[in-house]
Design a protein around this motif. Structure first.
Motif, short mmCIF file in Angstrom:
data_model
loop_
_atom_site.label_atom_id
_atom_site.label_comp_id
_atom_site.label_asym_id
_atom_site.label_seq_id
_atom_site.Cartn_x
_atom_site.Cartn_y
_atom_site.Cartn_z
N VAL A 14 0.86 -1.19 0.00
CA VAL A 14 0.00 0.00 0.00
C VAL A 14 0.90 1.24 0.00
O VAL A 14 1.89 1.29 0.72
CB VAL A 14 -0.95 0.01 1.22
N ALA A 15 0.53 2.22 -0.82
CA ALA A 15 1.32 3.45 -0.92
C ALA A 15 1.45 4.11 0.44
O ALA A 15 0.45 4.42 1.08
CB ALA A 15 0.66 4.42 -1.90
N PRO A 16 2.67 4.33 0.91
CA PRO A 16 2.85 5.04 2.17
C PRO A 16 2.30 6.47 2.08
O PRO A 16 2.49 7.16 1.08
CB PRO A 16 4.37 5.06 2.37
N ALA A 17 1.61 6.88 3.13
CA ALA A 17 1.03 8.23 3.18
C ALA A 17 2.14 9.26 3.41
O ALA A 17 3.19 8.95 3.98
CB ALA A 17 0.00 8.31 4.29
N PHE A 18 1.89 10.47 2.95
CA PHE A 18 2.83 11.57 3.18
C PHE A 18 2.11 12.89 3.02
O PHE A 18 1.03 12.96 2.43
CB PHE A 18 4.02 11.51 2.22
N ILE A 19 2.73 13.93 3.54
CA ILE A 19 2.37 15.31 3.26
C ILE A 19 3.69 16.03 3.00
O ILE A 19 4.56 16.06 3.88
CB ILE A 19 1.60 15.97 4.43
N GLU A 33 -4.55 13.55 -1.73
CA GLU A 33 -4.99 14.72 -2.50
C GLU A 33 -4.51 14.68 -3.95
O GLU A 33 -5.13 15.26 -4.82
CB GLU A 33 -4.49 16.01 -1.85
N LEU A 34 -3.42 13.98 -4.20
CA LEU A 34 -2.82 13.97 -5.53
C LEU A 34 -3.08 12.68 -6.32
O LEU A 34 -2.80 12.63 -7.51
CB LEU A 34 -1.30 14.20 -5.42
N THR A 40 -1.96 5.94 -9.59
CA THR A 40 -1.03 7.02 -9.27
C THR A 40 0.40 6.58 -9.55
O THR A 40 0.82 5.50 -9.13
CB THR A 40 -1.16 7.41 -7.78
N LEU A 41 1.13 7.43 -10.24
CA LEU A 41 2.54 7.20 -10.53
C LEU A 41 3.36 8.12 -9.64
O LEU A 41 3.22 9.34 -9.71
CB LEU A 41 2.85 7.48 -12.00
N VAL A 42 4.19 7.53 -8.78
CA VAL A 42 5.11 8.28 -7.93
C VAL A 42 6.51 8.08 -8.51
O VAL A 42 6.95 6.95 -8.71
CB VAL A 42 5.05 7.79 -6.47
N ILE A 43 7.18 9.21 -8.77
CA ILE A 43 8.51 9.18 -9.38
C ILE A 43 9.49 9.86 -8.43
O ILE A 43 9.34 11.05 -8.12
CB ILE A 43 8.53 9.95 -10.72
N PHE A 44 10.48 9.14 -7.97
CA PHE A 44 11.56 9.75 -7.20
C PHE A 44 12.61 10.20 -8.21
O PHE A 44 13.07 9.41 -9.04
CB PHE A 44 12.13 8.78 -6.17
N MET A 45 12.94 11.47 -8.17
CA MET A 45 13.87 12.05 -9.14
C MET A 45 14.60 13.22 -8.51
O MET A 45 14.36 13.54 -7.34
CB MET A 45 13.13 12.48 -10.41
N CYS A 46 15.48 13.84 -9.26
CA CYS A 46 16.17 15.04 -8.80
C CYS A 46 16.56 15.85 -10.02
O CYS A 46 16.27 15.45 -11.15
CB CYS A 46 17.38 14.68 -7.95
N ASN A 47 17.20 16.96 -9.81
CA ASN A 47 17.52 17.88 -10.90
C ASN A 47 18.81 17.54 -11.62
O ASN A 47 18.93 17.79 -12.82
CB ASN A 47 17.67 19.30 -10.36
N VAL A 68 -4.74 12.92 -18.10
CA VAL A 68 -6.12 13.09 -18.58
C VAL A 68 -6.90 11.78 -18.57
O VAL A 68 -8.10 11.78 -18.76
CB VAL A 68 -6.15 13.70 -20.00
N GLN A 69 -6.21 10.66 -18.32
CA GLN A 69 -6.86 9.36 -18.28
C GLN A 69 -7.05 8.85 -16.85
O GLN A 69 -7.35 7.68 -16.64
CB GLN A 69 -6.06 8.35 -19.10
N GLY A 70 -6.87 9.73 -15.87
CA GLY A 70 -7.12 9.35 -14.49
C GLY A 70 -5.92 8.86 -13.71
O GLY A 70 -6.07 8.26 -12.64
N ILE A 71 -4.72 9.10 -14.22
CA ILE A 71 -3.50 8.72 -13.51
C ILE A 71 -2.93 9.96 -12.83
O ILE A 71 -2.62 10.95 -13.49
CB ILE A 71 -2.45 8.11 -14.46
N GLY A 72 -2.82 9.93 -11.52
CA GLY A 72 -2.16 11.00 -10.79
C GLY A 72 -0.65 10.87 -10.95
O GLY A 72 -0.12 9.77 -10.92
#
Length: 184
Positions: A14-19, A33-34, A40-47, A68-72
Motif C-alpha cells: 500500500v502506498a505510504p502516506a505523506f504530506i 490529494e494527488l 497514481t505514478l510516484v517518481i523519485f527524481m532530482c535535478n 487526462v486518463q485518471g492517472i495522478g
C-alpha cells in the motif's frame, strides 16, 4: 555516475502516506490529494542526475498523456540539498519550469518518504492502482545515458496501459537504474 538499481518494493504494498511541499505551488499535499481516480505514478527524481536528465522529456510526455486518463502523477526529490544544493527547492522550481512539468514536484527534506517507499535511485518509478496498491515498480525503458537506445517509456507505458485497460501486466519488471539517492 554510479548505477544504482531500484530496490523493487513488493508488489501489492500500500502506498505510504505523506504530506510534502510542492515546490511549484508552495502548497503542502498528501498522497490522497494527488492520487488519480484510476491510479497514481510516484517518481523519485532530482535535478542533476544524468539518468533523470536523459529521461525527463519522456517522463513529461508520459505525465501529459496519462493525467487526462485518471492517472495522478507525483514527482518527489529526496536528495540532501545541503550537500547537493542543485537539488534544493528553489532549483526544483526552476527545473520544473524549464522542463514544462505540469505536475507536483514535492520536496522530501527529511527523506522519510523515500525511506517509506524504499526508493534507492533517480529516477525510481512506483505505479499504484485505484486502491493504492503497488502494481509496478521498475524502469522507464531500456534506455540509459550513452547506450544509444532512444527513450520511449515502453516498460512504464505498458504498465500504465495495463492498469487503465485492465490487462495482465508483463510478469518481468526490470529494476529502474539511476544515481543513488543522496542520503544525509
Amino acid at each position: 555516475m554510479a548505477q544504482t538499481p531500484s530496490s523493487m518494493l513488493p508488489l501489492g504494498t500500500v502506498a505510504p502516506a505523506f504530506i510534502l511541499e510542492d515546490t511549484n505551488s508552495n502548497y503542502n499535499y498528501s498522497f490522497g490529494e494527488l492520487k488519480g481516480s484510476i491510479g497514481t505514478l510516484v517518481i523519485f527524481m532530482c535535478n542533476h542526475c544524468p539518468y533523470v536528465i536523459h529521461a525527463i522529456e519522456e517522463i513529461v510526455m508520459i505525465a501529459n498523456d496519462y493525467r487526462v486518463q485518471g492517472i495522478g502523477i507525483i514527482a518527489i526529490s529526496s536528495n540532501d540539498a545541503q550537500k547537493y544544493p542543485e537539488d534544493g527547492p528553489k532549483e526544483m522550481t526552476e527545473f520544473a519550469f524549464r522542463n514544462k512539468m505540469e505536475f507536483p514536484y514535492l520536496y522530501d527534506e527529511t527523506q522519510e518518504v523515500a525511506k517509506a517507499y524504499d526508493a534507492t535511485c533517480t529516477p525510481d518509478f512506483f505505479l499504484f492502482d485505484a486502491e493504492n496498491r503497488l502494481l509496478y515498480r521498475g524502469q522507464l525503458d531500456d534506455s540509459r545515458p550513452g547506450n544509444g537506445i532512444a527513450t520511449g517509456g515502453a516498460d512504464l507505458r505498458g504498465a500504465i496501459d495495463s492498469l487503465i485497460y485492465n490487462r495482465s501486466l508483463a510478469p518481468l519488471q526490470k529494476p529502474s537504474m539511476g544515481c543513488n539517492i543522496k542520503w544525509k
